[in-house]
Design a protein around this motif. Sequence first.
Motif, PDB file in Angstrom:
ATOM      1  N   THR A 125      -7.543  -8.712  -3.391  1.00  0.00           N
ATOM      2  CA  THR A 125      -7.448  -7.407  -2.754  1.00  0.00           C
ATOM      3  C   THR A 125      -6.029  -6.874  -2.947  1.00  0.00           C
ATOM      4  N   ALA A 126      -5.840  -5.605  -2.685  1.00  0.00           N
ATOM      5  CA  ALA A 126      -4.493  -5.032  -2.757  1.00  0.00           C
ATOM      6  C   ALA A 126      -3.565  -5.745  -1.778  1.00  0.00           C
ATOM      7  N   ARG A 127      -4.095  -6.111  -0.625  1.00  0.00           N
ATOM      8  CA  ARG A 127      -3.293  -6.839   0.367  1.00  0.00           C
ATOM      9  C   ARG A 127      -2.886  -8.210  -0.172  1.00  0.00           C
ATOM     10  N   ASP A 128      -3.801  -8.891  -0.855  1.00  0.00           N
ATOM     11  CA  ASP A 128      -3.469 -10.182  -1.472  1.00  0.00           C
ATOM     12  C   ASP A 128      -2.330 -10.019  -2.480  1.00  0.00           C
ATOM     13  N   LEU A 129      -2.409  -8.962  -3.278  1.00  0.00           N
ATOM     14  CA  LEU A 129      -1.346  -8.702  -4.253  1.00  0.00           C
ATOM     15  C   LEU A 129      -0.024  -8.460  -3.546  1.00  0.00           C
TER      16      LEU A 129
END
Length: 95
Positions: free
Chosen positions: A64-68
Amino acid sequence: MAPGVLRGAPAGRAADVYGWAVVMLYAASGRPPCQRRAHTVQLPEPLHALVNAGLAERPEERPTARDLQLGLLEHRADHVSLMEAGSRTRAPSPP
């Protein structure tokens, strides 16, 4: 464009992550990216792992963008800590 979108799937957050990974490869190599060449572009960690994960064929396998964001911030924090530790061990600069 993400592979699924090319096949008619709706664009979504996973397609945005794919797009981010494509831009990172282009910025690193100066060449249009190709899925089969992605692993040959030399990127520092964790960028290499994050970009390759972002290029996963199946959207549900992409971070996810949050993971990135967390992966990049974690790396930055580690890098800053190493830089600060190095500056404490260096001799002071002459006046």
